[in-house]
Design a protein around this motif. Structure first.
Motif, PDB file in Angstrom:
ATOM      1  N   LEU A 136       8.703  49.239  25.114  1.00  0.00           N
ATOM      2  CA  LEU A 136       9.043  49.274  26.531  1.00  0.00           C
ATOM      3  C   LEU A 136       7.992  48.524  27.339  1.00  0.00           C
ATOM      4  CD1 LEU A 136      11.057  50.246  28.610  1.00  0.00           C
ATOM      5  CD2 LEU A 136       9.795  52.382  28.800  1.00  0.00           C
ATOM      6  N   ASP A 137       6.775  49.058  27.385  1.00  0.00           N
ATOM      7  CA  ASP A 137       5.671  48.355  28.037  1.00  0.00           C
ATOM      8  C   ASP A 137       4.359  48.899  27.506  1.00  0.00           C
ATOM      9  OD1 ASP A 137       5.786  50.842  29.207  1.00  0.00           O
ATOM     10  OD2 ASP A 137       5.281  50.150  31.212  1.00  0.00           O
ATOM     11  N   ASP A 138       3.332  48.063  27.452  1.00  0.00           N
ATOM     12  CA  ASP A 138       2.025  48.457  26.935  1.00  0.00           C
ATOM     13  C   ASP A 138       2.209  49.154  25.584  1.00  0.00           C
ATOM     14  OD1 ASP A 138       0.802  47.349  29.130  1.00  0.00           O
ATOM     15  OD2 ASP A 138       0.842  49.213  30.281  1.00  0.00           O
ATOM     16  N   ASP A 139       1.748  50.422  25.482  1.00  0.00           N
ATOM     17  CA  ASP A 139       1.859  51.156  24.225  1.00  0.00           C
ATOM     18  C   ASP A 139       2.948  52.227  24.303  1.00  0.00           C
ATOM     19  OD1 ASP A 139      -0.107  49.686  23.096  1.00  0.00           O
ATOM     20  OD2 ASP A 139      -1.711  51.123  23.486  1.00  0.00           O
ATOM     21  N   GLY A 184      14.921  58.115  26.480  1.00  0.00           N
ATOM     22  CA  GLY A 184      13.671  58.699  26.932  1.00  0.00           C
ATOM     23  C   GLY A 184      12.532  57.739  26.646  1.00  0.00           C
ATOM     24  N   VAL A 185      11.298  58.195  26.832  1.00  0.00           N
ATOM     25  CA  VAL A 185      10.118  57.352  26.611  1.00  0.00           C
ATOM     26  C   VAL A 185       9.089  58.157  25.831  1.00  0.00           C
ATOM     27  CG1 VAL A 185       8.271  56.011  27.680  1.00  0.00           C
ATOM     28  CG2 VAL A 185      10.531  56.083  28.752  1.00  0.00           C
ATOM     29  N   ALA A 186       8.468  57.509  24.825  1.00  0.00           N
ATOM     30  CA  ALA A 186       7.362  58.106  24.071  1.00  0.00           C
ATOM     31  C   ALA A 186       6.172  57.165  24.140  1.00  0.00           C
ATOM     32  CB  ALA A 186       7.767  58.345  22.613  1.00  0.00           C
ATOM     33  N   GLY A 236       3.863  50.382  35.594  1.00  0.00           N
ATOM     34  CA  GLY A 236       3.568  51.800  35.765  1.00  0.00           C
ATOM     35  C   GLY A 236       4.707  52.615  36.345  1.00  0.00           C
ATOM     36  N   PHE A 237       5.888  52.009  36.597  1.00  0.00           N
ATOM     37  CA  PHE A 237       7.011  52.736  37.196  1.00  0.00           C
ATOM     38  C   PHE A 237       8.315  52.374  36.479  1.00  0.00           C
ATOM     39  CE2 PHE A 237       3.827  52.279  40.525  1.00  0.00           C
ATOM     40  CZ  PHE A 237       3.710  53.587  40.992  1.00  0.00           C
ATOM     41  N   TYR A 238       9.154  53.406  36.220  1.00  0.00           N
ATOM     42  CA  TYR A 238      10.446  53.212  35.580  1.00  0.00           C
ATOM     43  C   TYR A 238      11.569  53.654  36.517  1.00  0.00           C
ATOM     44  CZ  TYR A 238       7.624  53.292  31.269  1.00  0.00           C
ATOM     45  OH  TYR A 238       6.693  53.060  30.298  1.00  0.00           O
ATOM     46  N   ARG A 239      12.704  52.960  36.394  1.00  0.00           N
ATOM     47  CA  ARG A 239      13.936  53.441  37.023  1.00  0.00           C
ATOM     48  C   ARG A 239      14.660  54.301  35.994  1.00  0.00           C
ATOM     49  NH1 ARG A 239      17.346  50.327  40.465  1.00  0.00           N
ATOM     50  NH2 ARG A 239      16.584  48.434  39.451  1.00  0.00           N
ATOM     51  N   LEU A 240      14.991  55.541  36.373  1.00  0.00           N
ATOM     52  CA  LEU A 240      15.729  56.459  35.520  1.00  0.00           C
ATOM     53  C   LEU A 240      17.161  56.564  36.043  1.00  0.00           C
ATOM     54  CD1 LEU A 240      13.118  59.365  35.187  1.00  0.00           C
ATOM     55  CD2 LEU A 240      13.320  57.303  33.802  1.00  0.00           C
ATOM     56  N   SER A 241      18.165  56.489  35.146  1.00  0.00           N
ATOM     57  CA  SER A 241      19.564  56.586  35.544  1.00  0.00           C
ATOM     58  C   SER A 241      20.237  57.714  34.782  1.00  0.00           C
ATOM     59  CB  SER A 241      20.299  55.268  35.248  1.00  0.00           C
ATOM     60  OG  SER A 241      19.690  54.194  35.928  1.00  0.00           O
ATOM     61  N   LYS A 242      21.115  58.445  35.522  1.00  0.00           N
ATOM     62  CA  LYS A 242      21.837  59.551  34.907  1.00  0.00           C
ATOM     63  C   LYS A 242      23.031  59.896  35.789  1.00  0.00           C
ATOM     64  CE  LYS A 242      21.043  64.216  33.074  1.00  0.00           C
ATOM     65  NZ  LYS A 242      20.037  65.315  32.961  1.00  0.00           N
ATOM     66  N   VAL A 249      12.887  57.432  40.310  1.00  0.00           N
ATOM     67  CA  VAL A 249      11.695  56.675  39.906  1.00  0.00           C
ATOM     68  C   VAL A 249      10.736  57.606  39.177  1.00  0.00           C
ATOM     69  CG1 VAL A 249       9.757  55.252  40.675  1.00  0.00           C
ATOM     70  CG2 VAL A 249      11.960  55.123  41.871  1.00  0.00           C
ATOM     71  N   PHE A 250      10.196  57.112  38.046  1.00  0.00           N
ATOM     72  CA  PHE A 250       9.221  57.854  37.233  1.00  0.00           C
ATOM     73  C   PHE A 250       7.884  57.129  37.291  1.00  0.00           C
ATOM     74  CE2 PHE A 250       6.975  58.764  33.270  1.00  0.00           C
ATOM     75  CZ  PHE A 250       7.098  60.155  33.186  1.00  0.00           C
ATOM     76  N   ASP A 251       6.793  57.881  37.579  1.00  0.00           N
ATOM     77  CA  ASP A 251       5.430  57.334  37.617  1.00  0.00           C
ATOM     78  C   ASP A 251       4.774  57.588  36.264  1.00  0.00           C
ATOM     79  OD1 ASP A 251       2.681  56.903  37.928  1.00  0.00           O
ATOM     80  OD2 ASP A 251       2.733  57.416  40.049  1.00  0.00           O
ATOM     81  N   VAL A 252       4.466  56.505  35.521  1.00  0.00           N
ATOM     82  CA  VAL A 252       3.894  56.643  34.177  1.00  0.00           C
ATOM     83  C   VAL A 252       2.520  57.287  34.228  1.00  0.00           C
ATOM     84  CG1 VAL A 252       3.116  55.377  32.144  1.00  0.00           C
ATOM     85  CG2 VAL A 252       5.200  54.672  33.324  1.00  0.00           C
ATOM     86  N   ASN A 253       1.675  56.887  35.193  1.00  0.00           N
ATOM     87  CA  ASN A 253       0.303  57.408  35.254  1.00  0.00           C
ATOM     88  C   ASN A 253       0.284  58.904  35.552  1.00  0.00           C
ATOM     89  OD1 ASN A 253      -0.870  54.888  34.744  1.00  0.00           O
ATOM     90  ND2 ASN A 253      -0.670  54.296  36.891  1.00  0.00           N
ATOM     91  N   LYS A 254       1.209  59.354  36.391  1.00  0.00           N
ATOM     92  CA  LYS A 254       1.280  60.781  36.724  1.00  0.00           C
ATOM     93  C   LYS A 254       2.152  61.560  35.746  1.00  0.00           C
ATOM     94  CE  LYS A 254       0.661  60.073  41.705  1.00  0.00           C
ATOM     95  NZ  LYS A 254       1.288  60.227  43.046  1.00  0.00           N
ATOM     96  N   SER A 255       2.908  60.826  34.894  1.00  0.00           N
ATOM     97  CA  SER A 255       3.847  61.444  33.955  1.00  0.00           C
ATOM     98  C   SER A 255       4.809  62.380  34.683  1.00  0.00           C
ATOM     99  CB  SER A 255       3.094  62.196  32.846  1.00  0.00           C
ATOM    100  OG  SER A 255       2.366  61.318  32.047  1.00  0.00           O
ATOM    101  N   SER A 256       5.334  61.919  35.817  1.00  0.00           N
ATOM    102  CA  SER A 256       6.241  62.766  36.585  1.00  0.00           C
ATOM    103  C   SER A 256       7.233  61.899  37.352  1.00  0.00           C
ATOM    104  CB  SER A 256       5.461  63.651  37.558  1.00  0.00           C
ATOM    105  OG  SER A 256       4.784  62.866  38.512  1.00  0.00           O
TER     106      SER A 256
END
Length: 723
Positions: A132-135, A146-148, A169-175, A181-188
């Motif tokens: 996805l991005d980085d590691d 999902g994301v791991a 550092g930001f993902y768009r989540l669809s459902k 929007v999901f913040d990777v650094n905050k994991s929320s």
């Protein structure tokens, strides 16, 4: 025995910067008859049988281990130098390298994540896994995403129909046709997954703002902290980069301006720029009437396009460019002359640079282009990049270029003739530096070794040490902390093992050890051996002087004296067996001598009644035993199971002799375990009248010369038969 020892020559002491493999690793070879692949030692003897359809040489893995990728029947995996499969074994249909910690693997029709020893970080339960991005990885289970992360930890549960990158550092989540929007650094999740649309974020002064559309078709704006900063009132949202602001349009075409840090949007239209004419950009980024004391920006919307003009404090035009891109930056203004060319002006109207090529990157308060950099104090520097560091030339010096190093927007080291990456394949963030013809090392922006040495440094990857040569020819070792941990008059020093190394002088070798906790190098033995080499699968070393051999451990302690020829010294786990004449000496792993003995140890024994064997009903005697130190390997052992009455008299068989069962067992090794041994005795072999009769069974062992062997752990097995 000769193949167990490895003599280090000067060409092999230098752990190769161009090869990941070490001299002691098995060598890849194809079986010319079968076409399959395996591995041989230096003498050409197979150490790993040629059973693989494909194979690669042994190489250094990202985690520091050594392994080889092999394939068998269209399945792949890694093996260690002893031929054993790593982790889940040779079972994967694909292995994709992603990071220094992780790999995506496919098992059957499922995907998982492993470390580089093929141990699962995320079990292969997933329909698809991709980078996805980085590691981080996109994980899919059927139609849910999902994301791991690289350690296999699930940071976004697999419950979304789609996941994509909005910004670093930001993902768009669809459902369910909704997004958030999901913040990777905050994991929320900072914007709930309950909105109709989420468009590309707007970057203003290093912060992201997210235009969000609700179910009624109205747009609002969220900050990257998850706060709603603009309500859902607008028909469109667009960036206005020249003002570091966001332009908002209402359904009735009225416009407002949102400037980060203000509480409410300001009334605004692009026509205001035409009406006001020249205007100043002051604190807060709000357009105000002209101020003669400040440099002014003026944008004129013309039928043929947009014109960007830079004026001085008196309103005089300094420069005009056919572009709308006039950007306010710290300390001045950046004007785009063409698609790949910029000019830089101070707020006082001074031209800093008029030939800046390519787009710019902001590095702290520095503005870095392809051919130049503008410093916080508004000076123009020449610029170049080496690896992950940025270098700028000192503008106050003439003649040869002198380079300074820029890390995270700060000058971290200055005044070098050259800066170049140091062995990029092995170590990142390390650079060879020169000053006045002398060499040093820069690591993570810090000068850990001053420019005082005659030659470029060598990197010893196992303990991560750097080797330098002094003016007097002595070798010095530095840790990556910049500490000189050792200096000595030796011909060479190397580390073929993780923390243990060899010092060489006058073709003699000694053992050294890197103590990571104390950041120090300890000499474990004198430099007195003709050869030192690892005993495969152990932490011990063969030590050679002339044609005599012995054994030392990692602390340099002598376990077996150096007094045996290679043919008379062997390792048979757990003993070193040394032979002189007809006498064998068994050395333990701590150097003590194990006294020779001849003994049988019975580990377990029990009876299993009322079973059938070849049509006869009877019972089995189960037992497990070990044989120790018989005279020679391959000696046979005679085992007897003897039956007695309770009073100790031998039980008679139907043939008249004592009731018993006997057989031979051959001991292929000095110490051999015989597991799951059993004998069968039919009930009809017993000569017994009506009623109950009590018996017991005892085991007895003989050698080939019919001598009884001492036995421990042997017990009577009592039982009763009734006719």
């Amino acid at each position: 025995m000769k193949d167990k020892f490895f003599r280090f020559g000067t060409s092999l002491i230098l752990l190769a910067a161009v090869s990941h493999t070490f001299a002691a690793d098995p060598i890849l070879k194809q079986d010319e008859k079968k076409g399959t692949w395996g591995f041989v030692n230096d003498a050409g003897k197979w150490t790993i049988k040629p059973k693989y359809s494909k194979a690669s040489p042994f190489s250094l893995m990202p985690d520091g281990s050594v392994a080889a990728l092999v394939s068998d029947k269209e399945k792949s995996g890694y093996i260690s130098p002893d031929g054993k499969p790593l982790g889940a074994g040779i079972s994967f249909l694909s292995i994709d390298s992603i990071s220094p910690r992780s790999a995506i693997v496919r098992l059957s029709d499922k995907y998982g994540i492993t470390d580089w020893r093929m141990n699962y970080l995320l079990k292969p339960d997933w329909t698809q896994i991709s980078p996805l991005d980085d590691d981080r990885f996109l994980i899919i289970n059927k139609d849910k995403s999902g994301v791991a992360d690289a350690d296999g930890k699930i940071i976004v549960p697999a419950q979304f129909s789609g996941i994509e990158i909005l910004a670093p550092g930001f993902y768009r989540l669809s459902k369910n046709d909704q997004s958030g929007v999901f913040d990777v650094n905050k994991s929320s999740i900072i914007v709930p997954v309950e909105y109709f649309d989420t468009s590309a974020p707007i970057l203003i002064k290093d912060s992201y703002y997210f235009p969000i559309k609700n179910k009624k078709g109205r747009w609002g704006v969220f900050s990257e902290s998850g706060k709603e900063v603009v309500g859902f009132l607008f028909s469109s949202v667009s960036p206005l980069p020249e003002l570091n602001a966001i332009l908002l349009t209402l359904p009735d075409s009225r416009q407002k301006l949102y400037i980060p840090g203000t509480d409410v949007p300001l009334d605004f239209t692009l026509n205001d720029l035409r009406k006001v004419g020249p205007f100043s950009i002051v604190k807060g980024g709000i357009p105000k009437p002209s101020d003669p004391s400040a440099l002014r920006l003026w944008s004129q919307i013309a039928p043929s396009g947009s014109i960007g003009r830079v004026l001085d404090g008196e309103g005089n035009v300094i420069s005009t460019y056919t572009t709308p891109n006039v950007t306010i930056i710290d300390g001045g203004y950046l004007v785009q002359k063409s698609t790949d060319s910029f000019a830089f002006f101070s707020k006082e109207g001074a031209t800093i640079a008029d030939d800046l090529k390519g787009s710019y990157v902001r590095n702290g308060k520095w503005y870095v282009f392809e051919n130049a950099a503008i410093s916080p104090d508004l000076k123009k520097y020449k610029v170049k990049k080496e690896g992950d560091i940025l270098m700028v030339s000192d503008p106050n010096l003439s003649g040869e270029e002198i380079w300074n190093v820029l890390i995270d927007g700060q000058l971290s080291a200055q005044g070098y003739d050259s800066v170049s990456p140091l062995l990029e394949s092995f170590i990142s963030d390390a650079y060879s530096i020169t000053k006045n013809g002398k060499y040093g090392v820069l690591y993570k922006g810090k000068e850990i070794i001053p420019c005082e040495y005659n030659d470029t440094p060598s990197y010893l990857p196992n303990p991560e040490l750097l080797k330098m040569e002094e003016d007097n020819g002595e070798k010095s070792l530095f840790s990556l902390n910049g500490k000189k941990i050792w200096s000595g008059d030796v011909d060479e020093i190397s580390f073929p093992f993780l923390k243990h190394g060899f010092a060489k002088k006058n073709n003699k070798y000694g053992l050294v050890f890197y103590n990571e906790e104390d950041d120090s190098l300890i000499q474990k033995t004198p430099i007195e051996y003709d050869a030192l080499s690892n005993i495969e699968g152990t932490n011990f070393l063969w030590a050679c002087k002339g044609n005599l051999y012995g054994v030392i451990d990692g602390d340099g302690k002598t376990l077996v004296p150096v007094s045996y020829t290679s043919e008379n010294l062997n390792y048979v786990d757990p003993y070193f067996i040394a032979k002189k004449g007809n006498k064998k000496t068994y050395y333990n792993g701590d150097g003590t001598i194990n006294p020779a003995k001849r003994e049988i140890v019975v580990n377990s024994q029990y009876l299993e009644h009322n079973i059938y064997n070849n049509g006869a009903k009877g019972f089995k005697i189960h037992f497990d035993f070990n044989s120790y130190f018989l005279n020679e390997d391959n000696e046979e052992i005679y085992v007897e199971a003897l039956v007695y009455h309770k009073n100790g008299t031998p039980a008679k068989s139907a043939r008249g002799g004592q009731l018993k069962h006997a057989f031979w067992r051959k001991a292929p090794y000095v110490n051999t375990n015989f597991s799951d041994q059993w004998v069968f005795l039919p009930y009809n072999n017993f000569v017994q009248g009506k009623g109950k009769q009590d018996y017991y069974i005892i085991l007895r062992f003989h050698d080939e010369d019919n001598r009884l062997l001492p036995v421990s752990g042997n017990h009577k097995l009592d039982f009763t038969l009734t006719r």
